[in-house]
Design an enzyme around this catalytic site. Structure first.
Site, short mmCIF file in Angstrom:
data_model
loop_
_atom_site.label_atom_id
_atom_site.label_comp_id
_atom_site.label_asym_id
_atom_site.label_seq_id
_atom_site.Cartn_x
_atom_site.Cartn_y
_atom_site.Cartn_z
N GLY A 282 -39.39 22.96 -2.46
CA GLY A 282 -39.27 22.38 -1.05
C GLY A 282 -40.06 21.39 -0.36
N ASP B 212 -37.21 13.46 2.29
CA ASP B 212 -38.43 13.92 1.45
C ASP B 212 -39.03 13.03 1.01
OD1 ASP B 212 -36.94 16.04 2.07
OD2 ASP B 212 -36.91 17.35 0.12
N GLY C 294 -41.29 19.12 -2.32
CA GLY C 294 -41.29 18.06 -2.73
C GLY C 294 -41.60 16.68 -4.21
N SER C 295 -41.73 18.21 -5.25
CA SER C 295 -42.58 18.36 -6.13
C SER C 295 -41.55 16.94 -6.81
CB SER C 295 -42.07 19.32 -7.08
OG SER C 295 -41.05 19.44 -7.53
N ALA D 209 -42.28 13.08 -5.42
CA ALA D 209 -43.47 12.89 -5.51
C ALA D 209 -44.09 12.51 -7.06
CB ALA D 209 -44.81 13.91 -4.99
C1 MEV Z 1 -34.73 19.09 1.54
O1 MEV Z 1 -36.11 19.31 1.94
C2 MEV Z 1 -33.95 18.92 3.36
C3 MEV Z 1 -32.76 18.64 3.02
O2 MEV Z 1 -32.49 18.82 4.49
C4 MEV Z 1 -32.07 17.95 2.29
C5 MEV Z 1 -31.67 16.23 2.71
O3 MEV Z 1 -32.89 16.43 3.58
O4 MEV Z 1 -31.82 15.74 2.03
C6 MEV Z 1 -32.17 20.74 2.81
#
Ligand code: MEV
Length: 312
Positions: free
Chosen positions: A99, A146, A101-102, A105
């Site tokens: 979660g 992201d 953002g690998s 990035a």
């Molecule tokens: C993922 O980092 C965030 C989510 O809201 C998906 C998105 O926004 O594309 C779960």
């Protein structure tokens, strides 16, 4: 030519952001992806990414491979054929599927390094658009938050299809990030939330509205510098994410332990069901919260400070 891009965390609004509500994300500079690109006398585009055991020429990779897709996307958008001969080296300290953002990035760092190596004046907006295309391969129907926070490397208040708004930070605050040690299956959790929403739209629209309001309130408290007021908003956001079925017993345990250890608020961050949780701490409690997360089984804990940045 070298380029890099930071990791990120979502402070508020994940999932609801896919349905047009506001969300807040910040870069995390303790981790990042690096790309180095040079023109080469060897035929083809060779990609080395030792972290994932990849050493291959572009044409031998499936087109849906995210690295290959980025290179194809870059070349077809900005160069056309024939492709130049290049040597690309990628490395990253961002934990994969956490979660943070690998993937995005790597896209941003590689796009920038290619632009620099080839002497192309490519804007942040163009890099962001390219990284968004690759996000679609990773996650299906991403909101774009992201790639946006990673490209601009500053706090963002993000709403889909609206101009990017950077977020002023009135006073620095500290977040402790605890990895659950479980991969975050973002594509799956985003898909499950969609099925939930389709099963009872009025009910889940109301939940998304509540989350969107939390992002709005959080924006006010972050901008005014009264960041401690963010704590209860984070707890409320976590409870709503639990309703959306995207938390997990391990994330809930880490959130509870962080609060017991003195955090002002805590929630999961990102797609959920794995990946990271975050806790807001005052200066005196950062170490105790980090220790509590480690003793609850978090394999990786990062303490990061969100500081004011000059507005663009
Ligand atoms: C993922 O980092 C965030 C989510 O809201 C998906 C998105 O926004 O594309 C779960």
């Amino acid at each position: 030519m070298k380029a890099s891009a930071p990791g990120k965390i979502i402070l508020f609004g994940e999932h609801a952001v896919v349905y047009g509500r506001a969300a807040i994300a910040v870069p995390v500079s303790q981790v990042g992806a690096q790309a180095e690109v040079s023109e080469s006398s060897r035929l083809g585009i060779w990609i080395d990414a030792a972290d994932v055991g990849l050493h291959a020429e572009l044409s031998t990779l499936p087109v849906e491979d995210p690295l290959a897709a980025l290179v194809h996307g870059f070349c077809s958008t900005f160069l056309g054929k024939p492709y130049p001969n290049l040597h690309i080296t990628i490395s990253s300290t961002i934990p994969v599927a956490s979660g943070m953002g690998s993937g995005t990035a790597v896209s941003v760092a590689l796009g920038r390094a290619m632009a620099a190596a080839l002497g192309l004046p490519i804007s942040d907006e163009q890099i962001n658009a390219l990284a968004y295309e690759i996000e679609k391969l990773h996650h299906g129907a991403p909101s774009g938050i992201d790639n946006t926070v990673v490209t601009y490397a500053r706090p963002v208040f993000f709403t889909m299809a609206r101009p990017i708004q950077t977020l002023g930070v009135g006073a620095p605050f500290t977040i402790v990030i605890g990895d659950s040690g479980v991969r975050a299956p973002t594509r799956e959790s985003v898909g499950d939330v969609r099925r939930l929403w389709e099963s009872d739209r009025p009910r889940w629209e109301a939940v998304f509205d509540q989350i969107g309001r939390l992002s709005q309130k959080a924006r006010e408290v972050i901008e005014s510098g009264s960041w401690a007021e963010m704590g209860p908003l984070m707890n409320e956001n976590h409870a709503l994410l639990q309703q959306l079925t995207v938390s997990s017993p391990q994330l809930d345990r880490l959130v509870a332990r962080a609060l017991d250890a003195g955090a002002l608020g805590a929630k999961l961050s990102g797609g959920g069901r794995g990946g990271n949780m975050i806790a807001l701490v005052s200066d005196g409690t950062a170490a105790a919260v980090a220790a509590a997360l480690k003793s609850t089984g978090s394999p990786r804990v990062i303490i990061t400070q969100i500081t004011p940045v000059p507005t663009a």
